[in-house]
Design an enzyme around this catalytic site. Sequence first.
Site, PDB file in Angstrom:
ATOM      1  N   GLU A 443       0.841  -1.143   0.062  1.00 41.62           N
ATOM      2  CA  GLU A 443      -0.098  -0.013  -0.066  1.00 41.62           C
ATOM      3  C   GLU A 443       0.813   1.306   0.125  1.00 41.62           C
ATOM      4  OE1 GLU A 443      -3.031  -0.534  -0.464  1.00 41.62           O
ATOM      5  OE2 GLU A 443      -3.165  -2.566  -0.068  1.00 41.62           O
ATOM      6  N   GLY A 444       1.782   1.219  -0.688  1.00 46.98           N
ATOM      7  CA  GLY A 444       2.865   2.430  -1.004  1.00 46.98           C
ATOM      8  C   GLY A 444       3.908   2.374   0.052  1.00 46.98           C
TER       9      GLY A 444
END
Length: 604
Positions: A443-444
């Site tokens: 997620e990043g």
Amino acid sequence: MANQYVDLETLKFLLYKVNNLQDVLDQERYAEYDQESVEMMLNSVKDFSDKELYPFFREMDEQPAHFKDGEIVVHPQVLKFMKAGGEMGLIASSFSYEHGGMQMPAMAAHASAFIQDAANNHLPGYIGLTVGSAELIAHFGSQELKDTYLPNMLSGKWGGTMCLTEPQAGSSLSDITTSATPDGDTYKIHGQKIFISGGDYQGADNIVHLVLARIKGAPAGTKGISLFVVPKKKPTADGSLTSNDVTVVADFEKMGQRGYCTTHLFFGDKENCEGWLVGEANKGLKYMFLMMNGARIGVGRGAAAIASAAYQASLNYANERPQGRKLTSTGKKDVNQEQTLIINHADVRRMLLLQKVITEGAQSLVLLTAKYHDLSIASATAEEREKYRLLLEIMTPLVKTYPSEAGIVSVNNGVQVLGGYGFCSEYILQQYLRDIRISAIYEGTTGIQSQDLLGRKVTMDNGKALQLLSEEITNTIKASMVHDSLKPYAKKLGDKLELTQQVLQSLMGFAMKGDYQRFLADATPFMEFFSTIVQSWLWLNIGLEAQNALVMGNKDYSSEFYESKIHAMEFYFKYELPKTLGLAEILMDNEKALTIGTDKEVFI
């Protein structure tokens, strides 16, 4: 064995006392909940996790998800968990009543999920992705989409995913090429997505993909991205399901979380993949960030849970493993003495305390961020909701990153506590180390979160979010000054707030000159610097709550429990907080060590 993966007493202390769940329960939106009902839920989830999650943890690593004959084969417990997740309300917990949910505070839902993550981190992601994709439909989808998909998703009958990443684009979403061609009331979807967690698995009735794609003729970059519901199988008028031309290409074999499938999907191989637009065209990325922000809290929570379970395992080993002897007053060992447990060796205690302060501080960070989420939607006034929205914004990159990065350090120390056995598959620490490593990428990545923190969140609304966070920290400092024992720590934290201003003043000088490459070049060291200070605040909060309880004679927990929290706070301030001095020196050094934005080429 069932109790070794989670310290439920500490989790409840952080939830009820330190972060004061009651503040959230007092809001009208959560009027049907009280601490007693939350307590019953957490105990029920713990019992369920003891029976249905923890016993399969090793087995799912040894029998990983894999691609076979065009399908993803997963452990049978996945389908059982999804069904139970629907029946127990684990999927529907945070959804509003109008969408068929339980309207449970995020604080309680994350505490519940923390127990599950600690028991078996290979399973909760299947529910987590289903929750996230269903949330997007609930918030932005048409009534028809809500009626079609939400009941089956919240019941656990259908799974859900988020499909962003493409082979040629990676984290650069502006470069995605998956296309959406208008076709009457729907769109023809064509393209491929990679690293899709829970993307498909044998036996699932249906998987509902939330897909980012570009409508033909849309603007370039992120401004031209739209969001679509693309189910693996299309629901028909008679309630049956028919193929929607979504093909599983492969499953990525991973070093950790091997029971959690990660797929490569192709949409429209036969030019017959149908998608339904969610909300307005070209606003897909804006919508997706709702899910991504929630997912980032979930990643931080999962990392904190893995690190916590690893701490419990290494602590248990240290309390059982005899080796060596204590030093005598002469500085020598008496070989005639019996061997002592390794927990009595100073360096082992240091490693265990490091694990403790990282894991418990990370838990508190997750619960506090969840609290800001709850108050941002449920507070009585618009002013309060905006305040907590801003606090949530600035805490989100922290809550994703600190448990992930520091959690790796924590588990690595757990392996070291076991010595040679920590490196052997017979013991569980090596699996925790493999499992947690993905958290800093999910997620990043850490680099993306760090640039978000420094480049967006610190500066947003002319620094309003940072100002609000500073006020929260200052309130704890003032409250701590009441206790003589806490004054030195409160003063140290106050000094670090001033140091933060100096660091930001130095960095902002580059931004004001338009040198944004240099401004963001050290975003990751800034993340570590800032996270360490925020964690010292959270530990001062924990110490303050424990000290207040001792002074007042509070018997909710034992005096030994409270004293252990104060001791851990003291450890954090001695061993972790001083690291900010070295980081500050790096951040305020004007040398361009990375030669970013210059013509000079340096061999790397």
